[in-house]
Design a protein around this motif. Sequence first.
Motif, mmCIF file in Angstrom:
data_model
loop_
_atom_site.group_PDB
_atom_site.id
_atom_site.type_symbol
_atom_site.label_atom_id
_atom_site.label_comp_id
_atom_site.label_asym_id
_atom_site.label_seq_id
_atom_site.Cartn_x
_atom_site.Cartn_y
_atom_site.Cartn_z
ATOM 1 N N GLU A 52 -15.037 -0.616 8.938
ATOM 2 C CA GLU A 52 -13.818 -0.439 8.157
ATOM 3 C C GLU A 52 -13.880 -1.257 6.868
ATOM 4 O OE1 GLU A 52 -10.208 -1.165 10.292
ATOM 5 O OE2 GLU A 52 -9.011 -0.030 8.855
ATOM 6 N N MET A 58 -15.934 0.630 4.530
ATOM 7 C CA MET A 58 -15.207 1.740 3.910
ATOM 8 C C MET A 58 -14.379 1.236 2.737
ATOM 9 S SD MET A 58 -14.174 3.621 7.443
ATOM 10 C CE MET A 58 -13.129 4.914 6.805
ATOM 11 N N LEU A 59 -13.825 0.034 2.897
ATOM 12 C CA LEU A 59 -13.063 -0.553 1.793
ATOM 13 C C LEU A 59 -13.965 -0.779 0.589
ATOM 14 C CD1 LEU A 59 -10.693 -3.264 3.181
ATOM 15 C CD2 LEU A 59 -10.392 -0.834 2.896
ATOM 16 N N THR A 82 0.804 -1.228 0.000
ATOM 17 C CA THR A 82 0.000 0.000 0.000
ATOM 18 C C THR A 82 0.837 1.279 0.000
ATOM 19 O OG1 THR A 82 -0.157 -0.172 2.406
ATOM 20 C CG2 THR A 82 -2.004 -1.020 1.119
ATOM 21 N N ARG A 125 -7.388 -1.180 2.020
ATOM 22 C CA ARG A 125 -6.689 -1.838 3.112
ATOM 23 C C ARG A 125 -7.434 -1.683 4.422
ATOM 24 N NH1 ARG A 125 -0.639 -0.603 5.427
ATOM 25 N NH2 ARG A 125 -0.797 -2.212 7.009
ATOM 26 N N LYS A 126 -7.565 -2.760 5.150
ATOM 27 C CA LYS A 126 -8.094 -2.704 6.510
ATOM 28 C C LYS A 126 -6.955 -2.942 7.467
ATOM 29 C CE LYS A 126 -10.005 -5.393 9.444
ATOM 30 N NZ LYS A 126 -9.550 -4.614 10.600
ATOM 31 N N PHE A 127 -6.833 -2.069 8.448
ATOM 32 C CA PHE A 127 -5.721 -2.184 9.386
ATOM 33 C C PHE A 127 -5.968 -3.279 10.417
ATOM 34 C CE2 PHE A 127 -5.388 2.215 7.966
ATOM 35 C CZ PHE A 127 -4.031 2.353 7.765
ATOM 36 N N GLU A 171 0.692 6.415 -0.961
ATOM 37 C CA GLU A 171 -0.508 5.732 -0.460
ATOM 38 C C GLU A 171 -1.755 6.133 -1.237
ATOM 39 O OE1 GLU A 171 1.620 7.508 1.406
ATOM 40 O OE2 GLU A 171 1.650 6.819 3.494
ATOM 41 N N ALA A 185 -4.131 3.744 -3.441
ATOM 42 C CA ALA A 185 -5.548 3.581 -3.100
ATOM 43 C C ALA A 185 -6.414 3.880 -4.323
ATOM 44 C CB ALA A 185 -5.914 4.498 -1.940
ATOM 45 N N GLN A 189 -14.777 2.213 -1.508
ATOM 46 C CA GLN A 189 -13.705 2.630 -2.420
ATOM 47 C C GLN A 189 -13.779 1.921 -3.756
ATOM 48 O OE1 GLN A 189 -10.445 2.096 0.769
ATOM 49 N NE2 GLN A 189 -9.397 2.782 -1.063
ATOM 50 N N THR A 232 -9.378 1.042 12.351
ATOM 51 C CA THR A 232 -9.179 2.486 12.289
ATOM 52 C C THR A 232 -10.321 3.082 11.490
ATOM 53 O OG1 THR A 232 -7.029 1.693 11.587
ATOM 54 C CG2 THR A 232 -7.169 3.980 12.240
#
Lengths: 258, 384
Positions: free
Chosen positions: A169, A172-173, A64, A97-99, A87, A91, A176, A103
Amino acid sequence: MNTANAQIANAKAKDSLLYLDGVSVSFDGFKALRGLSLVIEPGEMRAIIGPNGAGKTTMMDVITGKTKPDSGDVYFAGDTDLTRLDEAAIASLGIGRKFQKPTVFESHTVWDNIDLALAGDRKPFATLFHRTSKAEIARVEEILETIRLSDKRDWLAANLSHGQKQWLEIGMLLAQEPKLLLVDEPAAGMTDSETAETAILLKEIAKTKSVVVVEHDMTFVRDLGVKVTVLHEGSVLSEGSLDVVSADPKVIEVYLGR
Amino acid sequence: MVTAFLLRALDRRTAIVLIAILGVGILLPVLNLTMDPSSPFHVPTYVLTLLGKYLTYALLALAVDLVWGFCGILSLGHAAFFALGGYAMGMYLMRQIGDRGTYGNPLLPDFMVFLNWKELPWFWTGFDHFWFAAIMVLLVPGLLAFVFGWFAFRSRVTGVYLSIITQAMTYALLLAFFRNDMGFGGNNGLTDFKDILGFDIQADATRGALFFASALALAAGFWICRAVIASKFGKVLVAVRDAEGRTRFIGYRVEGYKLVVWTLSAMMAGVAGALYVPQIGIINPGEFAPANSIEAVIWVAVGGRGTLIGPIVGALLVNFGKTWFTSGMLAEYWLFVLGGLFVLVTLFLPKGVVGTLLARDRKKPVEKPIEDVVAPGAVGQAAE
Ligand SMILES: Nc1ncnc2c1ncn2[C@@H]1O[C@H](COP(=O)(O)OP(=O)(O)OP(=O)(O)O)[C@@H](O)[C@H]1O
Ligand SMILES: [Mg+2]
């Protein structure tokens, strides 16, 4: 010479979605990744396992753009050299990406979290004058439905439970609209039923996208039922179905046997 | 586009604040000009000037809140932008003096005659015109902020390190402006102003107009900030404050966002400084003092970071306090009081005065949906 190398790498990377070859990263002399090689095909879902400190998160950092590798090739969709991009650019290419630690934007509502992640023009002046369209509203609704958070749309993300944050999260991915999702320990800290639901959710997602999942939870990996890569000390130890790698003596020694 | 952008942010609370600021901006000068000095409703000119100064401080605080409260950039150098705006205005006011200076030189300001300079330095050209000075008021702080931010944000300097270099920036400017050969009046700065736009700067009517202009600038600043915060851009700023890495990984180029809001904020501070100088009658390098920037941060903290109304209230409250306190016997201890205030607010009122009030307001509606949402779910499960 560089171009020649790039062409050779390109040729090998050609039909892959993600192509890592001989990637090494060291932090103050400590080698977190040593010659890691990994190929993900378009549409594939892959589980990555490995003991603590094996380099799983570092691998995602390299893909990433958070960490630049000391050596090695990282190609996306055959010919895009990820080591040259930051980054935001990565993206925008379609890598989400999921941390490991969930987050989310704590002081935003669940709705706004998804809305911010929604694919669209990311330039400052575009967002300054942006007006939310009907299509965008519908898309956010749809994602909230998928991640089972529709009824909490007006909640501040800070007030969600740990498991709900993980899902937010993931939502959110999805917003995108990535081609490839990197998911770091999605089931960490979840209850058993949440873990099972997460596996269902990820399998759902994997129908349309490529997914790389890092996970410690063996039941979870079994639930996914996909090809497994075992990392150890920064490189690949074994690869195959879960049954195959579980039977591999090297794997038993360093990981499963402990 | 811009009108739509502003109108969208005009909710009830914003409208009330705007009307309140403009109302005060009109009412006080009118009371000053029309009421007999013996009337209890008369506002003395010195009060008007004092409050006008507070309004410019409030605008400075607003600028600090925009970057600190919403984007997490703790600037300890905003007084630099304020002072640069002030100097740009001061240069115009110096040119307005013409040959009425002590030395009666029609070409050069007094301090240049004193330094034996023969001609006006190139960077003073244009400041004879108000329009030129007005552009410089925005351009100079804006440009400095842009260049500073371009380097700082691109190299991803954040947190304490960024705060320290903002402090270094204002300190460097302080030292530079102290030098006589810089051509900005050195130690003494720029003063002895006579006219602004041809009007006597000491006249009550001019004072009233300057007060109104300060209120107008504050209202405009507030409205612009509200619009920025209400937009998707503003949501990205808050996202950066909450989780900068996350924001990058969903594809936002964070440095661009910081640069835009930082430059905008610096320009607002510049306007505040430009309105401050004609009311106070002087601008000198002391305005660059690191302590000034820190004071502005304290106003924001006291009023409530990230609320936009808070910094305005905070700037007014703290400065009323300062004026009251420093006119008494304990004047020397003001800095201790200010420091103590900061510590107390940080410990006991972390959201500031306005932030705490707003949070109490918001509490009730937040609790309700929790019950509402849980209940149907529980019923649904029971039914299955
Ligand atoms: N920024 C860094 N600086 C120094 N060392 C680092 C850094 N990031 C990772 N490491 C080290 O690199 C090694 C690999 O870390 P990484 O986080 O990739 O492991 P992991 O496989 O994700 O482990 P876990 O299962 O605990 O999440 C660890 O020993 C870690 O301490
Ligand atoms: Mg990890």
